[in-house]
Design a protein around this motif. Structure first.
Motif, PDB file in Angstrom:
ATOM      1  N   LEU A 147       0.839  -1.208   0.000  1.00 25.78           N
ATOM      2  CA  LEU A 147       0.000   0.000   0.000  1.00 25.78           C
ATOM      3  C   LEU A 147       0.869   1.251   0.000  1.00 25.78           C
ATOM      4  O   LEU A 147       0.599   2.213  -0.718  1.00 25.78           O
ATOM      5  CB  LEU A 147      -0.902   0.023   1.232  1.00 25.78           C
ATOM      6  CG  LEU A 147      -2.044  -0.983   1.312  1.00 25.78           C
ATOM      7  CD1 LEU A 147      -2.722  -0.888   2.678  1.00 25.78           C
ATOM      8  CD2 LEU A 147      -3.058  -0.732   0.208  1.00 25.78           C
ATOM      9  N   ALA A 148       1.935   1.231   0.815  1.00 27.40           N
ATOM     10  CA  ALA A 148       2.835   2.383   0.893  1.00 27.40           C
ATOM     11  C   ALA A 148       3.560   2.598  -0.429  1.00 27.40           C
ATOM     12  O   ALA A 148       3.735   3.735  -0.881  1.00 27.40           O
ATOM     13  CB  ALA A 148       3.840   2.177   2.026  1.00 27.40           C
ATOM     14  N   VAL A 149       3.967   1.505  -1.075  1.00 31.57           N
ATOM     15  CA  VAL A 149       4.669   1.606  -2.367  1.00 31.57           C
ATOM     16  C   VAL A 149       3.745   2.201  -3.426  1.00 31.57           C
ATOM     17  O   VAL A 149       4.133   3.108  -4.172  1.00 31.57           O
ATOM     18  CB  VAL A 149       5.199   0.222  -2.809  1.00 31.57           C
ATOM     19  CG1 VAL A 149       5.722   0.280  -4.249  1.00 31.57           C
ATOM     20  CG2 VAL A 149       6.299  -0.253  -1.867  1.00 31.57           C
ATOM     21  N   GLN A 150       2.511   1.718  -3.482  1.00 27.66           N
ATOM     22  CA  GLN A 150       1.546   2.246  -4.466  1.00 27.66           C
ATOM     23  C   GLN A 150       1.268   3.730  -4.221  1.00 27.66           C
ATOM     24  O   GLN A 150       1.202   4.526  -5.158  1.00 27.66           O
ATOM     25  CB  GLN A 150       0.242   1.442  -4.398  1.00 27.66           C
ATOM     26  CG  GLN A 150       0.366   0.048  -4.993  1.00 27.66           C
ATOM     27  CD  GLN A 150      -0.917  -0.748  -4.838  1.00 27.66           C
ATOM     28  OE1 GLN A 150      -1.644  -0.591  -3.867  1.00 27.66           O
ATOM     29  NE2 GLN A 150      -1.199  -1.602  -5.798  1.00 27.66           N
ATOM     30  N   ALA A 151       1.100   4.102  -2.945  1.00 30.25           N
ATOM     31  CA  ALA A 151       0.837   5.503  -2.616  1.00 30.25           C
ATOM     32  C   ALA A 151       2.047   6.369  -2.959  1.00 30.25           C
ATOM     33  O   ALA A 151       1.897   7.490  -3.457  1.00 30.25           O
ATOM     34  CB  ALA A 151       0.489   5.624  -1.137  1.00 30.25           C
ATOM     35  N   ALA A 152       3.258   5.851  -2.710  1.00 32.89           N
ATOM     36  CA  ALA A 152       4.483   6.588  -3.047  1.00 32.89           C
ATOM     37  C   ALA A 152       4.576   6.800  -4.559  1.00 32.89           C
ATOM     38  O   ALA A 152       4.960   7.882  -5.026  1.00 32.89           O
ATOM     39  CB  ALA A 152       5.708   5.839  -2.533  1.00 32.89           C
ATOM     40  N   MET A 153       4.224   5.785  -5.314  1.00 33.92           N
ATOM     41  CA  MET A 153       4.216   5.911  -6.783  1.00 33.92           C
ATOM     42  C   MET A 153       3.272   7.031  -7.224  1.00 33.92           C
ATOM     43  O   MET A 153       3.614   7.862  -8.059  1.00 33.92           O
ATOM     44  CB  MET A 153       3.769   4.591  -7.431  1.00 33.92           C
ATOM     45  CG  MET A 153       4.804   3.492  -7.432  1.00 33.92           C
ATOM     46  SD  MET A 153       4.086   1.988  -8.163  1.00 33.92           S
ATOM     47  CE  MET A 153       5.525   0.927  -8.242  1.00 33.92           C
ATOM     48  N   ALA A 154       2.072   7.031  -6.632  1.00 33.65           N
ATOM     49  CA  ALA A 154       1.075   8.045  -7.000  1.00 33.65           C
ATOM     50  C   ALA A 154       1.569   9.439  -6.641  1.00 33.65           C
ATOM     51  O   ALA A 154       1.409  10.393  -7.409  1.00 33.65           O
ATOM     52  CB  ALA A 154      -0.248   7.748  -6.289  1.00 33.65           C
ATOM     53  N   ALA A 155       2.194   9.572  -5.462  1.00 35.55           N
ATOM     54  CA  ALA A 155       2.668  10.876  -5.003  1.00 35.55           C
ATOM     55  C   ALA A 155       3.784  11.396  -5.905  1.00 35.55           C
ATOM     56  O   ALA A 155       3.777  12.561  -6.321  1.00 35.55           O
ATOM     57  CB  ALA A 155       3.156  10.767  -3.560  1.00 35.55           C
ATOM     58  N   ILE A 156       4.744  10.542  -6.223  1.00 33.61           N
ATOM     59  CA  ILE A 156       5.884  10.953  -7.058  1.00 33.61           C
ATOM     60  C   ILE A 156       5.414  11.290  -8.468  1.00 33.61           C
ATOM     61  O   ILE A 156       5.883  12.246  -9.090  1.00 33.61           O
ATOM     62  CB  ILE A 156       6.964   9.848  -7.083  1.00 33.61           C
ATOM     63  CG1 ILE A 156       7.601   9.695  -5.691  1.00 33.61           C
ATOM     64  CG2 ILE A 156       8.018  10.135  -8.121  1.00 33.61           C
ATOM     65  CD1 ILE A 156       8.479  10.854  -5.260  1.00 33.61           C
ATOM     66  N   GLU A 157       4.465  10.500  -8.964  1.00 33.72           N
ATOM     67  CA  GLU A 157       3.937  10.727 -10.319  1.00 33.72           C
ATOM     68  C   GLU A 157       3.353  12.134 -10.458  1.00 33.72           C
ATOM     69  O   GLU A 157       3.500  12.793 -11.474  1.00 33.72           O
ATOM     70  CB  GLU A 157       2.847   9.696 -10.607  1.00 33.72           C
ATOM     71  CG  GLU A 157       3.013   8.976 -11.929  1.00 33.72           C
ATOM     72  CD  GLU A 157       2.056   7.801 -12.008  1.00 33.72           C
ATOM     73  OE1 GLU A 157       0.853   8.052 -12.219  1.00 33.72           O
ATOM     74  OE2 GLU A 157       2.507   6.652 -11.834  1.00 33.72           O
ATOM     75  N   LYS A 158       2.654  12.583  -9.420  1.00 37.06           N
ATOM     76  CA  LYS A 158       2.036  13.914  -9.446  1.00 37.06           C
ATOM     77  C   LYS A 158       3.087  15.018  -9.420  1.00 37.06           C
ATOM     78  O   LYS A 158       2.923  16.067 -10.026  1.00 37.06           O
ATOM     79  CB  LYS A 158       1.115  14.090  -8.225  1.00 37.06           C
ATOM     80  CG  LYS A 158      -0.214  13.380  -8.346  1.00 37.06           C
ATOM     81  CD  LYS A 158      -1.209  13.874  -7.316  1.00 37.06           C
ATOM     82  CE  LYS A 158      -0.725  13.777  -5.903  1.00 37.06           C
ATOM     83  NZ  LYS A 158      -1.780  14.039  -4.903  1.00 37.06           N
ATOM     84  N   ILE A 159       4.173  14.768  -8.677  1.00 38.63           N
ATOM     85  CA  ILE A 159       5.155  15.821  -8.440  1.00 38.63           C
ATOM     86  C   ILE A 159       6.210  15.879  -9.540  1.00 38.63           C
ATOM     87  O   ILE A 159       6.526  16.950 -10.071  1.00 38.63           O
ATOM     88  CB  ILE A 159       5.836  15.593  -7.059  1.00 38.63           C
ATOM     89  CG1 ILE A 159       4.791  15.729  -5.953  1.00 38.63           C
ATOM     90  CG2 ILE A 159       6.982  16.569  -6.835  1.00 38.63           C
ATOM     91  CD1 ILE A 159       5.142  14.997  -4.693  1.00 38.63           C
ATOM     92  N   CYS A 160       6.760  14.727  -9.881  1.00 32.38           N
ATOM     93  CA  CYS A 160       7.873  14.682 -10.835  1.00 32.38           C
ATOM     94  C   CYS A 160       7.797  13.344 -11.576  1.00 32.38           C
ATOM     95  O   CYS A 160       8.489  12.390 -11.222  1.00 32.38           O
ATOM     96  CB  CYS A 160       9.192  14.830 -10.087  1.00 32.38           C
ATOM     97  SG  CYS A 160      10.655  14.932 -11.119  1.00 32.38           S
ATOM     98  N   PRO A 161       6.926  13.246 -12.599  1.00 31.31           N
ATOM     99  CA  PRO A 161       6.690  11.958 -13.256  1.00 31.31           C
ATOM    100  C   PRO A 161       7.952  11.312 -13.813  1.00 31.31           C
ATOM    101  O   PRO A 161       8.062  10.087 -13.861  1.00 31.31           O
ATOM    102  CB  PRO A 161       5.714  12.302 -14.394  1.00 31.31           C
ATOM    103  CG  PRO A 161       5.113  13.604 -14.014  1.00 31.31           C
ATOM    104  CD  PRO A 161       6.129  14.320 -13.193  1.00 31.31           C
TER     105      PRO A 161
END
Length: 435
Positions: free
Chosen positions: A77-91
Motif C-alpha cells: 500500500l505504501a509503495v503504491q501511494a508513493a508511486m502516485a505521489a511521485i507521479e504527481k510531483i515529478c513523473p
C-alpha cells in the motif's frame, strides 16, 4: 485483531462508527472533492485517541518516523501511494535524495529510514541518503540492529541545486523535522522539489495553527454527517511569551487551562460522561513527546517543581519553549496486551497505508504515551485498514474500527493541507500577486 476496549459496546463511539459506515459513499466523495481543491502533505502520521465517547487526533506529524513499525503486509500500500505521489510531483523522477534526522545512533530510527528507502526503491527510484550533519565529510556506513547498513553522504550545493557526489535528484524528501531551524543549504533550491516544504518544519510550524485548521475541517465533516463536531475535535487554547524556567507567562497557561476545563465539564455534563476532565499542556512546536504535561486542575500550575519546569522549558535540539498549546485531554480506553494504547495512522499522499498501536504499560489513560518505555504493536489484519465491512455490528470488526480511525486521520491530514496553504510564504507569488 480488535484491541480490548474497557468501554461498553454501546455509546457515542459505536454510534459514530455506525454513522460513518452508513455514510461511507458520502464521506469518500467529500474527501475526493476536498483533494481536488487541496494538496495533501507528502506523508503524514496521526496519533488518535479513542475515549469511547470521543475520537480525536491529538498530534499530526508531517515528518513521520516509525515506518519500520508497519507490517510487511502493509508495505505494498505504501509503495503504491508513493508511486502516485511521485507521479504527481515529478513523473520523470529517477533519483530521490532522502535527508534523515542527524541522530544517526538511534537504531530504531535508522530502521525507519531503511523502510523508507525500501518503499521508494520499490516505487522505482534510486534512493541515496544525504545528511545535514556537517561533521560527516565522506560516505559513512551506519549499522542497523539487524546487522545491515545504510550509507549517509555529505550534501553538495551547486548552482541552486542540492545533490550528492555523482547524484543529481529531481526530488528531495526530508525526514528531518527542522526543529533546530532551517539550514541555509536547503533554502532557495532551483528546479528541485523539496518535500515537505520548509514551512512544514517545526522552525515555522505551530500546533495551534494546525488545530485551528482541524476545527474548521471537523465542523465541515460534522455538518455532512449531522453530528456534534466536538465528538471528533479536541478543544484548545494557546499562550505565547511563556518561560517555565523563569516562571513567567504561567498565569496565561493557568487561566486558559481553567477555562478549558470548565468547557470540558460542561460537555461531559451534556453527554452524561462521568469522567474527570484534564488538559494537556505542550510546546506549540516540536515533537518526540517532549515538553508535555497533564493538568487536571489549574491550581497544579501554581507550584511546579524544578524537574517539571526543566522538562517543559526545552524540546528537541535544545530549542527553548516560549509558546504552548493547552489542549483538551482525550483519555484512551484502548488496551493492547494489558497496556494503555493509542492508534497511530500512517498515510502517504492521500492514502492510508497502515499504522500501529503505541502501547505504554507504565502510563495512565490521561497521559502522553509517546515517552521512553513505549512499545509498538502493528495493526495486524488480513485486509487493508481503508476497506470497511458495512453491515457488521459496531465494535465487532477490525476493518470497521480501523476504517473509522483512517477517516479521523485523513481529517487531520486535510487540516494539515489547509495549514500548509495558509502558512506558505510563496502563496501570493503562486497566485500571480507580487510578494
Amino acid at each position: 485483531m480488535v484491541p480490548h476496549l474497557i468501554t461498553a459496546l454501546t455509546g457515542p463511539i459505536n454510534e459514530l462508527e455506525q454513522r460513518i459506515l452508513e455514510s461511507m459513499p458520502a464521506i469518500e466523495r467529500w474527501f475526493r472533492l476536498e483533494w481536488m481543491e487541496h494538496t495533501p502533505p507528502f506523508y503524514t502520521s496521526v496519533d488518535v485517541r479513542n475515549a469511547g465517547f470521543k475520537l480525536a487526533p491529538v498530534d499530526t506529524n508531517l515528518y513521520p518516523g516509525g515506518f519500520n513499525n508497519l507490517t510487511d503486509a502493509m508495505l505494498p500500500l505504501a509503495v503504491q501511494a508513493a508511486m502516485a505521489a511521485i507521479e504527481k510531483i515529478c513523473p520523470e523522477a529517477k533519483n530521490l535524495l532522502l535527508i534523515p534526522e542527524k541522530h544517526t545512533r538511534n537504531t530504531f530510527y535508522l530502521a525507519n529510514v531503511a523502510t523508507l528507502v525500501r518503499i521508494f526503491h520499490q516505487a522505482g527510484l534510486n534512493v541515496r541518503l544525504g545528511t545535514l550533519d556537517e561533521t560527516i565529510t565522506a560516505p559513512t556506513p551506519l549499522t542497523l540492529a539487524d546487522g545491515s547498513t545504510l550509507v549517509v553522504e555529505p550534501l553538495i550545493r551547486k548552482s541552486g541545486r542540492l545533490m550528492l557526489k555523482d547524484f543529481d535528484p529531481c526530488t528531495i524528501l526530508l525526514n528531518n523535522d527542522l526543529s533546530g531551524g532551517i539550514p541555509n543549504i536547503l533554502k532557495n533550491l532551483e528546479q528541485q522539489y523539496l518535500l515537505p516544504p520548509l514551512h512544514a518544519g517545526w522552525a515555522v510550524r505551530r500546533k495551534s495553527q494546525h488545530f485551528a485548521a482541524y476545527e474548521e475541517v471537523a465542523k465541515k465533516f460534522a455538518k455532512l454527517l449531522g453530528m456534534d463536531p466536538w465528538l471528533l475535535n479536541p478543544m484548545y487554547e494557546q499562550c505565547g511569551s511563556v518561560d517555565f524556567a523563569e516562571g513567567t507567562g504561567i498565569e496565561c497557561v493557568q487561566s486558559h487551562a481553567d477555562a478549558l476545563l470548565t468547557k470540558i465539564r460542561r460537555k461531559y455534563k451534556d453527554y452524561g460522561i462521568n469522567e474527570k476532565p484534564f488538559v494537556i499542556v505542550k510546546a506549540d512546536n516540536g515533537t518526540y513527546g517532549m515538553g508535555i504535561m497533564t493538568v487536571r486542575d489549574a491550581k497544579e500550575l501554581d507550584a511546579l517543581n524544578r524537574r517539571t519546569k526543566n522538562k517543559m522549558s526545552v524540546v528537541k535540539d535544545g530549542q527553548q519553549v516560549n509558546e504552548v498549546i493547552i489542549q483538551e485531554g482525550v483519555p484512551t480506553y484502548e488496551r493492547v496486551n494489558g497496556g494503555v494504547a493509542e492508534p497511530v495512522v500512517y498515510m502517504v499522499d492521500r492514502y492510508v497505508v497502515g499504522g500501529f498501536y503505541r502501547v505504554h504499560a507504565d502510563r495512565g489513560i490521561d497521559e502522553n504515551l509517546n515517552a521512553p518505555g513505549a512499545s509498538f504493536v502493528p495493526l495486524a489484519f488480513a485486509e487493508p485498514a481503508s476497506l470497511a465491512r458495512p453491515g457488521q455490528k459496531p465494535g465487532a470488526s477490525a476493518p470497521n474500527r480501523f476504517y473509522m480511525y483512517g477517516v479521523v486521520a485523513r481529517l487531520a491530514m486535510l487540516a494539515a493541507s489547509y495549514e500548509l496553504e495558509r502558512t506558505d510564504p510563496n502563496a501570493e507569488e503562486r497566485e500571480g500577486v507580487p510578494a
